[in-house]
Scaffold this motif. Sequence first.
Motif, PDB file in Angstrom:
ATOM      1  N   LYS A  79      81.708  26.467   4.569  1.00 57.05           N
ATOM      2  CA  LYS A  79      81.141  27.186   5.981  1.00 57.05           C
ATOM      3  C   LYS A  79      80.632  28.611   5.560  1.00 57.05           C
ATOM      4  CE  LYS A  79      83.388  25.355   9.553  1.00 57.05           C
ATOM      5  NZ  LYS A  79      84.072  25.321  10.812  1.00 57.05           N
ATOM      6  N   SER A  80      80.639  28.959   5.284  1.00 55.04           N
ATOM      7  CA  SER A  80      80.396  30.550   3.911  1.00 55.04           C
ATOM      8  C   SER A  80      79.154  30.110   3.728  1.00 55.04           C
ATOM      9  CB  SER A  80      81.904  31.350   3.183  1.00 55.04           C
ATOM     10  OG  SER A  80      81.230  29.944   2.369  1.00 55.04           O
ATOM     11  N   ARG A  81      78.838  29.303   3.309  1.00 53.86           N
ATOM     12  CA  ARG A  81      77.765  29.168   2.682  1.00 53.86           C
ATOM     13  C   ARG A  81      76.991  28.296   4.039  1.00 53.86           C
ATOM     14  NH1 ARG A  81      79.634  31.052  -1.669  1.00 53.86           N
ATOM     15  NH2 ARG A  81      79.837  30.444  -3.904  1.00 53.86           N
ATOM     16  N   ALA A  82      76.489  27.978   4.979  1.00 55.62           N
ATOM     17  CA  ALA A  82      76.157  27.861   5.701  1.00 55.62           C
ATOM     18  C   ALA A  82      75.802  26.349   5.969  1.00 55.62           C
ATOM     19  CB  ALA A  82      75.167  28.358   6.159  1.00 55.62           C
ATOM     20  N   LEU A  83      77.328  25.185   4.923  1.00 54.19           N
ATOM     21  CA  LEU A  83      76.249  24.290   4.859  1.00 54.19           C
ATOM     22  C   LEU A  83      77.277  22.955   5.550  1.00 54.19           C
ATOM     23  CD1 LEU A  83      76.201  24.619   0.795  1.00 54.19           C
ATOM     24  CD2 LEU A  83      74.338  24.360   2.311  1.00 54.19           C
ATOM     25  N   SER A  84      76.254  22.227   5.625  1.00 54.12           N
ATOM     26  CA  SER A  84      77.280  21.048   6.886  1.00 54.12           C
ATOM     27  C   SER A  84      77.964  20.043   5.537  1.00 54.12           C
ATOM     28  CB  SER A  84      76.241  20.167   7.646  1.00 54.12           C
ATOM     29  OG  SER A  84      75.283  19.281   6.146  1.00 54.12           O
ATOM     30  N   GLN A  85      78.320  19.174   5.842  1.00 54.27           N
ATOM     31  CA  GLN A  85      79.750  18.065   4.996  1.00 54.27           C
ATOM     32  C   GLN A  85      78.814  17.215   4.111  1.00 54.27           C
ATOM     33  OE1 GLN A  85      82.864  16.167   7.221  1.00 54.27           O
ATOM     34  NE2 GLN A  85      83.992  17.276   6.788  1.00 54.27           N
ATOM     35  N   ALA A  86      77.884  17.226   4.880  1.00 59.97           N
ATOM     36  CA  ALA A  86      76.566  16.221   4.659  1.00 59.97           C
ATOM     37  C   ALA A  86      75.867  16.923   3.573  1.00 59.97           C
ATOM     38  CB  ALA A  86      75.829  15.190   5.633  1.00 59.97           C
ATOM     39  N   GLN A  87      75.522  18.233   3.923  1.00 56.04           N
ATOM     40  CA  GLN A  87      74.181  18.447   2.855  1.00 56.04           C
ATOM     41  C   GLN A  87      74.995  18.908   1.463  1.00 56.04           C
ATOM     42  OE1 GLN A  87      73.604  22.142   5.601  1.00 56.04           O
ATOM     43  NE2 GLN A  87      71.532  21.877   4.818  1.00 56.04           N
ATOM     44  N   VAL A  88      76.538  19.016   1.814  1.00 56.90           N
ATOM     45  CA  VAL A  88      77.168  19.229  -0.006  1.00 56.90           C
ATOM     46  C   VAL A  88      77.582  18.049  -0.323  1.00 56.90           C
ATOM     47  CG1 VAL A  88      79.853  19.734  -0.824  1.00 56.90           C
ATOM     48  CG2 VAL A  88      78.460  21.217   1.214  1.00 56.90           C
ATOM     49  N   ALA A  89      77.899  16.828   0.534  1.00 54.78           N
ATOM     50  CA  ALA A  89      78.058  15.514   0.069  1.00 54.78           C
ATOM     51  C   ALA A  89      76.983  14.886  -0.587  1.00 54.78           C
ATOM     52  CB  ALA A  89      78.079  14.457   0.470  1.00 54.78           C
ATOM     53  N   THR A  90      75.012  15.273  -0.412  1.00 56.16           N
ATOM     54  CA  THR A  90      74.372  14.618  -0.590  1.00 56.16           C
ATOM     55  C   THR A  90      74.058  15.498  -2.527  1.00 56.16           C
ATOM     56  OG1 THR A  90      73.540  14.226   1.409  1.00 56.16           O
ATOM     57  CG2 THR A  90      71.768  14.877  -0.479  1.00 56.16           C
ATOM     58  N   LYS A  91      74.029  16.817  -1.996  1.00 53.49           N
ATOM     59  CA  LYS A  91      74.032  17.542  -3.567  1.00 53.49           C
ATOM     60  C   LYS A  91      75.020  17.099  -4.044  1.00 53.49           C
ATOM     61  CE  LYS A  91      72.268  21.824  -1.843  1.00 53.49           C
ATOM     62  NZ  LYS A  91      72.072  23.285  -1.025  1.00 53.49           N
ATOM     63  N   ALA A  92      75.971  16.899  -4.298  1.00 49.85           N
ATOM     64  CA  ALA A  92      76.946  16.177  -4.991  1.00 49.85           C
ATOM     65  C   ALA A  92      76.862  14.758  -5.564  1.00 49.85           C
ATOM     66  CB  ALA A  92      78.719  16.686  -5.169  1.00 49.85           C
ATOM     67  N   GLY A  93      76.269  14.684  -4.746  1.00 51.00           N
ATOM     68  CA  GLY A  93      76.330  12.357  -4.685  1.00 51.00           C
ATOM     69  C   GLY A  93      77.617  12.021  -4.132  1.00 51.00           C
ATOM     70  N   ILE A  94      77.715  12.283  -3.624  1.00 50.41           N
ATOM     71  CA  ILE A  94      78.746  11.056  -2.842  1.00 50.41           C
ATOM     72  C   ILE A  94      78.727  10.987  -0.925  1.00 50.41           C
ATOM     73  CG2 ILE A  94      80.906  11.380  -4.111  1.00 50.41           C
ATOM     74  CD1 ILE A  94      81.828  14.073  -2.704  1.00 50.41           C
ATOM     75  N   THR A  95      79.433  10.412  -0.632  1.00 54.36           N
ATOM     76  CA  THR A  95      79.141   9.857   0.907  1.00 54.36           C
ATOM     77  C   THR A  95      79.789  11.360   1.621  1.00 54.36           C
ATOM     78  OG1 THR A  95      80.887   8.646   1.197  1.00 54.36           O
ATOM     79  CG2 THR A  95      79.270   7.656   1.011  1.00 54.36           C
ATOM     80  N   GLN A  96      79.373  11.181   2.615  1.00 57.01           N
ATOM     81  CA  GLN A  96      79.549  12.624   4.169  1.00 57.01           C
ATOM     82  C   GLN A  96      81.196  12.123   3.716  1.00 57.01           C
ATOM     83  OE1 GLN A  96      80.686  12.051   7.121  1.00 57.01           O
ATOM     84  NE2 GLN A  96      81.780  13.877   7.536  1.00 57.01           N
ATOM     85  N   GLY A  97      81.876  10.922   4.519  1.00 58.92           N
ATOM     86  CA  GLY A  97      82.794  10.567   4.245  1.00 58.92           C
ATOM     87  C   GLY A  97      83.741  10.268   3.440  1.00 58.92           C
TER      88      GLY A  97
END
Length: 139
Positions: A79-97
């Motif tokens: 949240k401090s990076r103003a990112l959604s779970q989906a954005q982090v997951a995409t960048k990390a190459g994993i699913t949002q779930g």
Amino acid sequence: MKPQLIRTDLGEELVVLTHREYLALRARAGEEDAEDEMAGLIAAERLRDLDEGRDVVLPEWFCDAAAKGEGSVLRGLRKSRALSQAQVATKAGITQGYYSDVERGAAIPTLDVLDRISAALDLDPQWLRRLERNRVAAA
């Protein structure tokens, strides 16, 4: 620390700095490589301090997450990076779930996944590795 001055036979003054002081000087001048190296050096020092039981100054994102009671430090960081779970997951190459499960502590990620999440959050991977190791040990 006061720099040491050395005068050459020709009268030229040379300044002797520690490597850390030299890095800090270059980082203040805006050199990205020096900034990255200095950040890594500081993180390594903080981890050594923690390992040796000394008090450390924690990063702002960590303190903010703890103060806001975000549920998990990882959620507060995201949240401090103003990112959604989906954005982090995409960048990390994993699913949002799966990322959601990691964030709430329902899944234990591999070191590779932790490192990819760290990269997605622009974080030194040692912080997440330590947080995860402590979480698993406490469970």
